[in-house]
Design an enzyme around this catalytic site. Sequence first.
Site, mmCIF file in Angstrom:
data_model
loop_
_atom_site.group_PDB
_atom_site.id
_atom_site.type_symbol
_atom_site.label_atom_id
_atom_site.label_comp_id
_atom_site.label_asym_id
_atom_site.label_seq_id
_atom_site.Cartn_x
_atom_site.Cartn_y
_atom_site.Cartn_z
ATOM 1 N N LEU A 221 0.834 -1.199 0.000
ATOM 2 C CA LEU A 221 0.000 0.000 0.000
ATOM 3 C C LEU A 221 0.875 1.257 0.000
ATOM 4 O O LEU A 221 0.564 2.246 -0.668
ATOM 5 C CB LEU A 221 -0.930 0.001 1.208
ATOM 6 N N TYR A 222 1.959 1.216 0.758
ATOM 7 C CA TYR A 222 2.887 2.356 0.774
ATOM 8 C C TYR A 222 3.357 2.669 -0.643
ATOM 9 O O TYR A 222 3.333 3.821 -1.084
ATOM 10 C CB TYR A 222 4.076 2.036 1.679
ATOM 11 N N ALA A 223 3.784 1.638 -1.376
ATOM 12 C CA ALA A 223 4.256 1.829 -2.745
ATOM 13 C C ALA A 223 3.150 2.392 -3.623
ATOM 14 O O ALA A 223 3.387 3.277 -4.461
ATOM 15 C CB ALA A 223 4.759 0.507 -3.308
ATOM 16 N N THR A 225 0.642 4.288 -2.753
ATOM 17 C CA THR A 225 0.399 5.708 -2.469
ATOM 18 C C THR A 225 1.486 6.587 -3.072
ATOM 19 O O THR A 225 1.220 7.710 -3.503
ATOM 20 C CB THR A 225 0.296 5.983 -0.952
#
Length: 410
Positions: A221-223, A225
């Site tokens: 999810l970090y990637a 965003t």
Amino acid sequence: MYKYLFVHRSRYHSISKLLFWTLLFLGVIFFVFFRPPPTPDSSRRLLQDGPDWESRVLKSARPKSGTSRRRIVLVTGAAGFVGTHVSAALRRRGDGVVGLDNFNSYYNPSLKRARRALLERAGVFVVEADVNDAELLKKLFGLVKFTHVMHLAAQAGVRYAMENPASYVKSNIAGLVSVLEACKSANPQPTIIWASSSSVYGLNTKTPFSEEDRTDLPSSLYAATKKAGEEIAHTYNHIYGLSITGLRFFTVYGPWGRPDMAYFFFTKNILEGEKITIFEGPDRATVGRDFTYIDDIVKGCLAALDTAKKSTGSGGKKKGPAQLRVFNLGNTCPEPVGNLVYILEKLLRVKAKKDVLPMPANGDVLYTHANISLAQRELGYKPSTDLKTGLKKFVRWYLDYYGYGKKSSV
């Protein structure tokens, strides 16, 4: 069989694109409907009113006398790891610098407040506020004519996204939109440099990672965003004429670092006699990272700022095409995580207690390796710190900061 593989990959690609656009949509919805109200009843707001507060902001924004380049930079995430080092470096060379940070509790805020004290001694005032506070940003931009914005505020960490996904949408998508909104409405518009991430390369198996490689298969999810952030940056560049440079950092480490990073908590656990967990890939494949020392990252950030062209818009109106760039900032020398542990053992003079386990499905990737030829050519970026030298500096800081005294060979 080949038809099945093609259909499977196409289906996966479609799902990835659907996930990306869903995140982008959720980010915009959050920005429009759920950002902080314009007049929050809080002690922060009380501290951001009055002549004393404005005087501190203006003093911090004033370039040092004798400085030929009249650069005035707003640094978001200024009390963070990279933000502190970049803010200090900008101020040392004479730029006007105003910091902004919300001092959240992702890790112990006491470290962030210690970094802020460091910056205050250097003449940098850090405003305690959230980048999603549109009224506060409007007030800052009305008070100071920023020439540049170094947007480093973000919710970091790959694994934490599984615990608190909303924080990533709020900080990395809505927060970026909030900053870009303030910048596009400013007159004149500032130039923007912002922190993307090497995580955008996701499931890409081609190494070293190049800026031309595909980035539409995020593994976390970090990637996702951060990938969304790059698309948002393109949109604001195209519509409003904002000059925007994105920087894809590769595993930054060094003094004043983040406690959630492996090198940091490995050091803590080794000193305290606790076990450390080392992950390995399928068939015992080695996990490797392109560890990049903080001083090299700072040089890259300043070079990106110095070579960036001016935005072409004014007050929300585009007047011509504007510069849009993205660069890898890495060390281009991947190291096995096992070698990181070996160096720490030597520096600390303590043998680590290790657990070797299969890498969990938490969004982490097996290997990172930066192709930095574009940054070398366009920014003059030349990382010069090897892992042993960088870790030696980090361990020296760690032992001093946490009061261990002389317990190592550094």
